[in-house]
Design a protein around this motif. Structure first.
Motif, PDB file in Angstrom:
ATOM      1  N   ASP A   1       2.469   9.633  -5.423  1.00  5.36           N
ATOM      2  CA  ASP A   1       2.896  10.916  -4.850  1.00  5.36           C
ATOM      3  C   ASP A   1       4.112  11.488  -5.562  1.00  5.36           C
ATOM      4  O   ASP A   1       4.212  12.700  -5.752  1.00  5.36           O
ATOM      5  CB  ASP A   1       3.207  10.769  -3.358  1.00  5.36           C
ATOM      6  CG  ASP A   1       1.966  10.512  -2.523  1.00  5.36           C
ATOM      7  OD1 ASP A   1       0.847  10.722  -3.033  1.00  5.36           O
ATOM      8  OD2 ASP A   1       2.116  10.086  -1.357  1.00  5.36           O
TER       9      ASP A   1
ATOM     10  N   GLN B   1       1.192   4.207  -2.984  1.00  2.54           N
ATOM     11  CA  GLN B   1       0.972   5.623  -2.696  1.00  2.54           C
ATOM     12  C   GLN B   1       2.224   6.444  -3.005  1.00  2.54           C
ATOM     13  O   GLN B   1       2.137   7.549  -3.526  1.00  2.54           O
ATOM     14  CB  GLN B   1       0.562   5.801  -1.229  1.00  2.54           C
ATOM     15  CG  GLN B   1       0.109   7.185  -0.884  1.00  2.54           C
ATOM     16  CD  GLN B   1      -1.098   7.617  -1.686  1.00  2.54           C
ATOM     17  OE1 GLN B   1      -2.047   6.872  -1.848  1.00  2.54           O
ATOM     18  NE2 GLN B   1      -1.061   8.825  -2.224  1.00  2.54           N
TER      19      GLN B   1
ATOM     20  N   LYS C   1      -2.327   6.435 -10.778  1.00  2.00           N
ATOM     21  CA  LYS C   1      -2.950   5.410  -9.953  1.00  2.00           C
ATOM     22  C   LYS C   1      -3.585   4.299 -10.794  1.00  2.00           C
ATOM     23  O   LYS C   1      -3.611   3.142 -10.378  1.00  2.00           O
ATOM     24  CB  LYS C   1      -4.007   6.060  -9.053  1.00  2.00           C
ATOM     25  CG  LYS C   1      -4.469   5.196  -7.928  1.00  2.00           C
ATOM     26  CD  LYS C   1      -5.316   5.965  -6.954  1.00  2.00           C
ATOM     27  CE  LYS C   1      -5.624   5.108  -5.749  1.00  2.00           C
ATOM     28  NZ  LYS C   1      -6.290   5.861  -4.707  1.00  2.00           N
TER      29      LYS C   1
ATOM     30  N   LYS D   1       0.823  -1.218   0.000  1.00  2.00           N
ATOM     31  CA  LYS D   1       0.000   0.000   0.000  1.00  2.00           C
ATOM     32  C   LYS D   1       0.855   1.265   0.000  1.00  2.00           C
ATOM     33  O   LYS D   1       0.580   2.217  -0.729  1.00  2.00           O
ATOM     34  CB  LYS D   1      -0.939   0.011   1.201  1.00  2.00           C
ATOM     35  CG  LYS D   1      -2.018  -1.048   1.107  1.00  2.00           C
ATOM     36  CD  LYS D   1      -2.918  -1.034   2.309  1.00  2.00           C
ATOM     37  CE  LYS D   1      -3.941  -2.144   2.208  1.00  2.00           C
ATOM     38  NZ  LYS D   1      -4.758  -2.254   3.411  1.00  2.00           N
TER      39      LYS D   1
END
Length: 139
Positions: A125, A121, A131, A117
């Motif tokens: 970022d 992310q 995504k 996870k």
């Protein structure tokens, strides 16, 4: 006079280091899209990581022995420096990792622990991938 010369050298080296740090901070504040080109010349269209990432990035967790696991990241664009990604991941997630050369899959990043996870992310970022091209398996 010996102590005065020592004090003067120490102060000079401190000021030099401080000014180098300030210079680095000033350059960092310019942002990632800043260019030193003249405004007269047209800027070349830059390829961001988002525009060159066409296939999926797969993030998987493999169980080792007992509670130990391994997170693998594959499919990152070959134009992106994986050593830099690995270094930042290791620093950010407090884990160890390596890059493995696979004949079929290319370079695969391996991180210790289940980092699926947070890696997903992190890639979003840092604008390494969007995504919708990241597939997190097994979550």
């Amino acid at each position: 006079f010996g102590w005065f010369e020592h004090l003067q050298r120490t102060f000079t080296s401190f000021i030099t280091r401080k000014s180098n740090l300030l210079m680095t901070d000033a350059l960092d504040s310019l942002g990632p899209n800043f260019s030193f080109q003249d405004d007269d010349k047209p800027a070349k269209e830059s390829n961001t990581a988002d525009s060159v990432q066409s296939n999926y990035i797969h993030i998987r967790s493999q169980q080792r022995n007992g509670r130990k696991s391994l997170t693998t990241i594959q499919g990152i664009n070959p134009k992106i420096n994986k050593k830099v990604i690995l270094k930042e991941c290791k620093k950010k997630f407090n884990c160890n990792g390596t890059i493995v050369d696979d004949p079929d899959l290319g370079q695969v990043i391996q991180l210790q622990g289940d980092q699926r996870k947070v890696v997903a992310q992190f890639l979003v970022d840092e604008k390494i991938a969007k995504k919708d091209v990241i597939k997190v398996h097994g979550s």
